[in-house]
Design an enzyme around this catalytic site. Structure first.
Site, PDB file in Angstrom:
ATOM      1  N   PRO A  18      44.936  29.521  51.021  1.00 29.86           N
ATOM      2  CA  PRO A  18      43.837  29.618  50.052  1.00 29.86           C
ATOM      3  C   PRO A  18      44.217  30.613  48.962  1.00 29.86           C
ATOM      4  O   PRO A  18      44.727  31.698  49.275  1.00 29.86           O
ATOM      5  CB  PRO A  18      42.671  30.163  50.891  1.00 29.86           C
ATOM      6  CG  PRO A  18      43.277  30.765  52.114  1.00 29.86           C
ATOM      7  CD  PRO A  18      44.618  30.131  52.324  1.00 29.86           C
ATOM      8  N   MET A  19      44.013  30.241  47.708  1.00 25.96           N
ATOM      9  CA  MET A  19      44.332  31.164  46.608  1.00 25.96           C
ATOM     10  C   MET A  19      43.271  31.064  45.521  1.00 25.96           C
ATOM     11  O   MET A  19      43.099  29.997  44.912  1.00 25.96           O
ATOM     12  CB  MET A  19      45.726  30.859  46.034  1.00 25.96           C
ATOM     13  CG  MET A  19      46.859  31.288  46.951  1.00 25.96           C
ATOM     14  SD  MET A  19      48.476  31.048  46.186  1.00 25.96           S
ATOM     15  CE  MET A  19      48.670  29.276  46.338  1.00 25.96           C
ATOM     16  N   GLN A  72      36.956  28.093  53.005  1.00 30.26           N
ATOM     17  CA  GLN A  72      37.093  29.506  53.378  1.00 30.26           C
ATOM     18  C   GLN A  72      35.948  30.323  52.788  1.00 30.26           C
ATOM     19  O   GLN A  72      35.673  30.245  51.590  1.00 30.26           O
ATOM     20  CB  GLN A  72      38.420  30.087  52.886  1.00 30.26           C
ATOM     21  CG  GLN A  72      38.646  31.474  53.510  1.00 30.26           C
ATOM     22  CD  GLN A  72      39.800  32.243  52.919  1.00 30.26           C
ATOM     23  OE1 GLN A  72      39.802  32.532  51.717  1.00 30.26           O
ATOM     24  NE2 GLN A  72      40.771  32.597  53.739  1.00 30.26           N
ATOM     25  N   CYS A 102      41.395  39.597  52.581  1.00 36.21           N
ATOM     26  CA  CYS A 102      41.473  39.902  51.156  1.00 36.21           C
ATOM     27  C   CYS A 102      41.511  41.408  50.922  1.00 36.21           C
ATOM     28  O   CYS A 102      40.623  42.144  51.366  1.00 36.21           O
ATOM     29  CB  CYS A 102      40.304  39.289  50.398  1.00 36.21           C
ATOM     30  SG  CYS A 102      40.469  39.580  48.631  1.00 36.21           S
ATOM     31  N   LYS A 141      41.708  33.831  58.789  1.00 36.80           N
ATOM     32  CA  LYS A 141      42.925  34.278  58.110  1.00 36.80           C
ATOM     33  C   LYS A 141      42.817  35.784  57.920  1.00 36.80           C
ATOM     34  O   LYS A 141      41.808  36.282  57.416  1.00 36.80           O
ATOM     35  CB  LYS A 141      43.062  33.579  56.765  1.00 36.80           C
ATOM     36  CG  LYS A 141      44.270  34.056  55.987  1.00 36.80           C
ATOM     37  CD  LYS A 141      44.635  33.077  54.888  1.00 36.80           C
ATOM     38  CE  LYS A 141      45.826  33.584  54.113  1.00 36.80           C
ATOM     39  NZ  LYS A 141      45.459  34.653  53.163  1.00 36.80           N
ATOM     40  N   ASP A 206      55.609  35.363  52.146  1.00 40.94           N
ATOM     41  CA  ASP A 206      56.952  35.374  51.555  1.00 40.94           C
ATOM     42  C   ASP A 206      57.828  34.164  51.861  1.00 40.94           C
ATOM     43  O   ASP A 206      59.039  34.233  51.635  1.00 40.94           O
ATOM     44  CB  ASP A 206      57.733  36.636  51.973  1.00 40.94           C
ATOM     45  CG  ASP A 206      57.090  37.924  51.484  1.00 40.94           C
ATOM     46  OD1 ASP A 206      56.123  37.845  50.690  1.00 40.94           O
ATOM     47  OD2 ASP A 206      57.551  38.999  51.887  1.00 40.94           O
ATOM     48  N   GLY A 228      51.797  30.182  50.126  1.00 43.17           N
ATOM     49  CA  GLY A 228      50.935  30.424  48.974  1.00 43.17           C
ATOM     50  C   GLY A 228      51.712  30.388  47.673  1.00 43.17           C
ATOM     51  O   GLY A 228      51.914  29.324  47.062  1.00 43.17           O
TER      52      GLY A 228
HETATM   53  C1  LIG Z   1      46.537  34.344  43.226  1.00 46.92           C
HETATM   54  C2  LIG Z   1      46.252  34.548  44.686  1.00 46.92           C
HETATM   55  C3  LIG Z   1      44.975  34.314  45.162  1.00 46.92           C
HETATM   56  C4  LIG Z   1      44.696  34.487  46.528  1.00 46.92           C
HETATM   57  N1  LIG Z   1      43.445  34.182  46.994  1.00 46.92           N
HETATM   58  C5  LIG Z   1      43.219  34.185  48.342  1.00 46.92           C
HETATM   59  C6  LIG Z   1      41.997  33.683  48.885  1.00 46.92           C
HETATM   60  O1  LIG Z   1      41.106  33.223  48.159  1.00 46.92           O
HETATM   61  N2  LIG Z   1      41.842  33.734  50.232  1.00 46.92           N
HETATM   62  C7  LIG Z   1      42.814  34.219  51.076  1.00 46.92           C
HETATM   63  O2  LIG Z   1      42.632  34.210  52.294  1.00 46.92           O
HETATM   64  N3  LIG Z   1      43.976  34.675  50.581  1.00 46.92           N
HETATM   65  C8  LIG Z   1      44.207  34.646  49.263  1.00 46.92           C
HETATM   66  N4  LIG Z   1      45.437  35.023  48.774  1.00 46.92           N
HETATM   67  C9  LIG Z   1      46.505  35.392  49.726  1.00 46.92           C
HETATM   68  C10 LIG Z   1      47.339  34.163  50.099  1.00 46.92           C
HETATM   69  O3  LIG Z   1      46.539  33.212  50.772  1.00 46.92           O
HETATM   70  C11 LIG Z   1      48.536  34.551  50.974  1.00 46.92           C
HETATM   71  O4  LIG Z   1      48.067  35.164  52.143  1.00 46.92           O
HETATM   72  C12 LIG Z   1      49.491  35.495  50.275  1.00 46.92           C
HETATM   73  O5  LIG Z   1      49.748  35.080  48.947  1.00 46.92           O
HETATM   74  C13 LIG Z   1      50.815  35.615  51.039  1.00 46.92           C
HETATM   75  O6  LIG Z   1      51.442  34.362  51.160  1.00 46.92           O
HETATM   76  P1  LIG Z   1      52.672  33.922  50.187  1.00 46.92           P
HETATM   77  O7  LIG Z   1      53.717  34.997  50.293  1.00 46.92           O
HETATM   78  O8  LIG Z   1      53.131  32.598  50.755  1.00 46.92           O
HETATM   79  O9  LIG Z   1      52.112  33.826  48.811  1.00 46.92           O
HETATM   80  C14 LIG Z   1      45.728  34.905  47.419  1.00 46.92           C
HETATM   81  C15 LIG Z   1      47.002  35.151  46.911  1.00 46.92           C
HETATM   82  C16 LIG Z   1      47.275  34.964  45.575  1.00 46.92           C
HETATM   83  C17 LIG Z   1      48.677  35.223  45.071  1.00 46.92           C
END
Ligand SMILES: Cc1cc2nc3c(=O)[nH]c(=O)nc-3n(C[C@H](O)[C@H](O)[C@H](O)COP(=O)(O)O)c2cc1C
Length: 330
Positions: A18-19, A72, A102, A141, A206, A228
């Site tokens: 989720p992002m 979420q 978060c 999460k 990562d 993500g």
């Molecule tokens: C722009 C952005 C928005 C995010 N929004 C959420 C969110 O709404 N809910 C959530 O659980 N995590 C959120 N995250 C965290 C990501 O879900 C993820 O845990 C984090 O980016 C690490 O994974 P990655 O290294 O694959 O990016 C967000 C991350 C980014 C970069």
């Protein structure tokens, strides 16, 4: 096969994280087409949902082609969270996910998201109330803990499993780390190896290439991986990882046609879902990601972000495909 309640996922599922402001339906559409096995909405404020805030309600829009899809939710008040789980259930997603990870100030400092990692009894009660409020599977999460000295996610995983969650995704950083340093998956592996833990454990943090996905799968033994940032501008990552896991070989990188096709699809879906003006405006931040690495791209990018006219933008996309049709892309 990995199961979350009655949801059947492939043997080693790849999840789209989720992002906020990223994983909306248009982005999810291109990730789904490129191999994401389970996706989530952006996090949705429980306070927004219970007050019928338009922005929160819009985030509940889900489409059948996205299934399985989780909604979420986040918040600090148990009653609001329970109520928002009921509201979320009414739009018929496949599961409800709770955000306990978060780190950003205006969430964590208001007692929501990762802040619950500092109040485990409240987190357990909140989770239990949500589980009781819905017939859908509930997942969580979260992060490793609040800071280096309080990495309590193993205790969290056990206690939340005891009150009924059906999967957990863990980002290998603490709240304090935000996004700094490298994600550490050792604790995630310990939870996966804990004989008390029966629910699927998904690792997050990562993963940016097929090699790293395979390395982390083998080293940490998780049930699946959540991705993500690496999917932003590169939704092909899901199929690239799957192909590499199956064959040990790399899929050819997306050519200019694939890049333009995905951009066009994302744009058209944005307009359909958000309306012409907002759809065009919000797409502007994606162009540089989709066309990363193209030589002398600046003029095209300027045209894409300066224009508010859909016909002009469509024409620029055609011109990009023509211009780079003979360029070797890596
Ligand atoms: C722009 C952005 C928005 C995010 N929004 C959420 C969110 O709404 N809910 C959530 O659980 N995590 C959120 N995250 C965290 C990501 O879900 C993820 O845990 C984090 O980016 C690490 O994974 P990655 O290294 O694959 O990016 C967000 C991350 C980014 C970069």
């Amino acid at each position: 096969m990995v199961k979350i309640g009655n949801i059947e996922l492939p043997e080693f599922p790849l999840l789209l994280a989720p992002m906020e402001d990223v994983s909306d339906p248009p982005f999810r559409a291109v990730c789904k087409q490129n191999g994401a096995d389970l996706m989530y909405t952006e996090f949705i404020s429980s306070e927004g949902l219970i007050r019928n805030a338009a922005k929160s309600l819009q985030k509940l829009d889900i489409f059948d082609f996205e299934r399985p899809i989780g909604v979420q939710i986040f918040g600090s008040d148990i009653d609001s969270m329970r109520e928002s789980a009921i509201i979320s259930t009414s739009v018929n997603p496949d599961l409800i996910d709770i955000n306990y990870g978060c780190p950003v100030k205006n969430v964590a400092c208001k007692g929501a998201g990762a802040a619950l990692l500092r109040d485990i009894p409240k987190m357990v009660l909140m989770t239990s109330e949500i589980v009781k409020s819905t017939h859908l599977p509930v997942t969580v999460k979260t992060r490793l803990g609040w800071d280096e000295s309080t990495k309590n996610v193993e205790d969290v995983a056990e206690r939340l499993q005891d009150v009924g969650i059906e999967a957990i995704s863990i980002h290998g950083r603490t709240r304090k780390q935000m996004y700094k340093g490298d994600a550490d998956w050792t604790l995630i592996a310990e939870i996966k190896n804990n004989p008390r833990i029966k629910i699927p454990v998904f690792g997050n943090g990562d993963i940016s290439s097929p090699e790293k996905a395979v390395e982390y799968k083998n080293r940490y033994g998780v049930d699946g991986i959540m991705i993500g940032r690496a999917a932003i501008g590169h939704p092909w990552i899901f199929n690239e990882i799957k192909h590499f896991m199956k064959t040990g070989e790399h899929l050819a990188p997306p050519g200019i046609k694939e890049r333009v096709d995905v951009t066009r699809e994302h744009l058209e879906m944005s307009i359909k879902w958000k309306g012409m003006n907002l759809g065009i405006a919000e797409m502007k931040r994606h162009y540089a990601n989709y066309f990363k690495g193209l030589p002398f791209f600046k003029d095209f990018r300027t045209k894409l972000v300066m224009s508010d006219n859909i016909d002009e933008i469509r024409a620029v996309l055609i011109a990009i495909e023509q211009e780079y049709s003979n360029t070797e892309l890596v």
